[in-house]
Each structure stands twice: as structure tokens, then as C-alpha cells.
Design an enzyme around this catalytic site. Sequence first.
Site, PDB file in Angstrom:
ATOM      1  N   HIS A 173       0.840  -1.209   0.000  1.00 54.56           N
ATOM      2  CA  HIS A 173       0.000   0.000   0.000  1.00 54.56           C
ATOM      3  C   HIS A 173       0.875   1.260   0.000  1.00 54.56           C
ATOM      4  O   HIS A 173       0.607   2.216  -0.721  1.00 54.56           O
ATOM      5  CB  HIS A 173      -0.873   0.049   1.264  1.00 54.56           C
ATOM      6  CG  HIS A 173      -1.875  -1.057   1.393  1.00 54.56           C
ATOM      7  ND1 HIS A 173      -1.780  -2.026   2.354  1.00 54.56           N
ATOM      8  CD2 HIS A 173      -3.006  -1.332   0.687  1.00 54.56           C
ATOM      9  CE1 HIS A 173      -2.818  -2.849   2.248  1.00 54.56           C
ATOM     10  NE2 HIS A 173      -3.570  -2.454   1.254  1.00 54.56           N
ATOM     11  N   GLN A 228     -17.681  -6.463  -2.236  1.00 51.82           N
ATOM     12  CA  GLN A 228     -16.724  -7.308  -2.951  1.00 51.82           C
ATOM     13  C   GLN A 228     -16.388  -8.585  -2.193  1.00 51.82           C
ATOM     14  O   GLN A 228     -15.535  -9.354  -2.613  1.00 51.82           O
ATOM     15  CB  GLN A 228     -15.464  -6.516  -3.320  1.00 51.82           C
ATOM     16  CG  GLN A 228     -14.580  -6.126  -2.165  1.00 51.82           C
ATOM     17  CD  GLN A 228     -13.489  -5.164  -2.629  1.00 51.82           C
ATOM     18  OE1 GLN A 228     -13.760  -4.016  -2.962  1.00 51.82           O
ATOM     19  NE2 GLN A 228     -12.251  -5.632  -2.674  1.00 51.82           N
TER      20      GLN A 228
HETATM   21  P1  AMP Z   1      -6.335  -3.831  -0.619  1.00 52.92           P
HETATM   22  O1  AMP Z   1      -6.262  -2.966   0.585  1.00 52.92           O
HETATM   23  O2  AMP Z   1      -5.902  -5.246  -0.382  1.00 52.92           O
HETATM   24  O3  AMP Z   1      -7.644  -3.715  -1.366  1.00 52.92           O
HETATM   25  O4  AMP Z   1      -5.244  -3.278  -1.619  1.00 52.92           O
HETATM   26  C1  AMP Z   1      -5.221  -1.923  -1.976  1.00 52.92           C
HETATM   27  C2  AMP Z   1      -4.271  -1.743  -3.121  1.00 52.92           C
HETATM   28  O5  AMP Z   1      -2.977  -2.205  -2.748  1.00 52.92           O
HETATM   29  C3  AMP Z   1      -4.677  -2.567  -4.347  1.00 52.92           C
HETATM   30  O6  AMP Z   1      -4.419  -1.793  -5.521  1.00 52.92           O
HETATM   31  C4  AMP Z   1      -3.763  -3.746  -4.281  1.00 52.92           C
HETATM   32  O7  AMP Z   1      -3.498  -4.339  -5.531  1.00 52.92           O
HETATM   33  C5  AMP Z   1      -2.511  -3.109  -3.722  1.00 52.92           C
HETATM   34  N1  AMP Z   1      -1.647  -4.104  -3.119  1.00 52.92           N
HETATM   35  C6  AMP Z   1      -1.995  -5.053  -2.209  1.00 52.92           C
HETATM   36  N2  AMP Z   1      -0.939  -5.836  -1.940  1.00 52.92           N
HETATM   37  C7  AMP Z   1       0.095  -5.377  -2.702  1.00 52.92           C
HETATM   38  C8  AMP Z   1       1.455  -5.769  -2.873  1.00 52.92           C
HETATM   39  N3  AMP Z   1       1.981  -6.796  -2.202  1.00 52.92           N
HETATM   40  N4  AMP Z   1       2.217  -5.073  -3.733  1.00 52.92           N
HETATM   41  C9  AMP Z   1       1.695  -4.034  -4.418  1.00 52.92           C
HETATM   42  N5  AMP Z   1       0.429  -3.603  -4.299  1.00 52.92           N
HETATM   43  C10 AMP Z   1      -0.367  -4.274  -3.449  1.00 52.92           C
END
Ligand code: AMP
Length: 276
Positions: free
Chosen positions: A42, A66
Site C-alpha cells: 500500500h 466485494q
Molecule cells: P487492498 O487494501 O488489499 O484492497 O489493496 C489496496 C491496493 O494495494 C490494491 O491496488 C492492491 O493491488 C494493492 N496491493 C496489495 N498488496 C500489494 C502488494 N503486495 N504489492 C503491491 N500492491 C499491493
Amino acid sequence: MTDEPLPIARTVDEVAAALQPAWERGDRIGLVPTMGAFHAGHLALMRAARETCETVVVSLFVNPAQFGPGEDLSRYPRDEGGDALAAAAIGVDLLFAPAESEVYPPGFDTWVDPGALATVLEGAFRPDHFRGVATVCTRLFGIVRPKVALFGRKDAQQVAVLRQVVRDLALPLEIEARPTVRDEDGLALSSRNRYLSTDERELALALPRALDAGLAAHRSGEDPVAVVRAALEAAPGLTLDYVERADLGGDTLAAAVRVGTTRLIDNVLLADGAGP
Ligand code: AMP
């Protein structure tokens, strides 16, 4: 580090009040949509936004739409205080952390249904997942009016679905994809890694290792899907949901496994030199 407290908007009106000057100036506004429980993945998105945008907005909303029935909505990790400190340290300008009733107010009844791409891979196992993602992101784009929204390639199918939504609905923003951030041992960072016991975390390493083996196999002319499938079927303590090769903004090898009650996804780009 900055000592400035990070402004937190709870409502659509508070976002509008905070962003009015940026809208009037025509700032390049970058939006990083998240579900919180921040990790380095993040934070990398926020830093990337900070480098290229005049105004950086991070949204923090655990989006019920979702999650499927029986998924981890109720136990999804939440740490708004820690998240706000981490975002402030990067110099984020505004955190939008709305209640569910602000995102889906009474009378809300429009859904963004992204079509065939949302029915394969993750979509085959999580039928309404991308409809929920596409709807909440479209609403966030309307609320924040960013010029760019940044997403991680860790969720490569999500990026591909959102690019389709933006293209099909002619939404006035770009979708920027950033590389997957991993722990030193190769495990892709995920808020859901917090669910893993020490033993389960060790078992989960089979996922990035299998994808690496798939990439190596591809480079030497073998079938990467077969190599990954064999590795994951042989891995102890894992249940394989799928491994597939698909064009997700680049030739991508993607897999999902379950370790105990935790579901993990990961992917690698097969194409040499393909961008994130
Ligand atoms: P989330 O909070 O899991 O919905 O993720 C929020 C954003 O962070 C989304 O665009 C995810 O793809 C990105 N994200 C989550 N994990 C990673 C990671 N390990 N590396 C890069 N981006 C990530």
C-alpha cells in the site's frame, strides 16, 4: 516524516470541501483505493502517487460488496489509527474513510457489472467480487475526481477489470499499475497474511516459489501452467484453486491457493520487459 496530522474525510461533502481548491487549480489528483491494514505494498502505491501528483488521496473502505457469503468480511483486519499515521508519514493529503452508509446511501441502486473478464480466474471463485470492486471504484472516482488511480499488480485481474471499466464508461482518469511488493522470502505482501500462523506462512511460500518455477520453465520453453500446477499440487498443506495464464495487461501467470482458512493470490508477468 511529517508532523502534520492527516486530514480524514468521513463524508462525500467533506471530500468535496477538502478537494475544492485542488479541483479548481486543476491539480493532478492521485487516488489510492485501499481496504486498509497498510503494508509496504500500500505504502509503495502512496509514494508513487506522491511522486507524480500534486494532491494525493487515499481511501480506506472495507467494501462489503466485494466479499462473498462466508468470506472474511467480518474478520478483515482493521487499523485506522496505524494506517493514518503511516499515510501521514508519506505526505498523503487526505484520507477518505467513510462509513458504509456514505458509500452506499439509502436508495443506492446502480451497479457496475464488468462482463466476461470478471467471470474467469478470481471471478470463477468469487462470482460478484469484481462487480463490487468496479462499483465502489467507480463511485470513488466520482467522489474524488482523480486524474490517476493507482493499483497493485498483486491484484492483476483487478487492474485489468478496472481498465476495462474506465475504457468502456469513458471515465476521465488513468489506471496506473505498480509492481507487487514482496517480503524478503518472496511472499507477496497482503493484509490477509496476518491470518497465517507461522507454520501456515511457511507453507504459503510454495505459491511464489511455484510461480518463479513457472517463469523459469516458460523461459526455457516449457509449459509454465503445468509446472506451477504440479508444484502446487505437490505442496503440503495447500489447496489449489486455479493456475492460469491470461492477458491481464501483459502475459500473466496467476494462481490462487488456500492455506487453512486463508485464501492467497499471486501472479508473475511472463513477458520480458512487460511493464507493471
Ligand atoms: P487492498 O487494501 O488489499 O484492497 O489493496 C489496496 C491496493 O494495494 C490494491 O491496488 C492492491 O493491488 C494493492 N496491493 C496489495 N498488496 C500489494 C502488494 N503486495 N504489492 C503491491 N500492491 C499491493
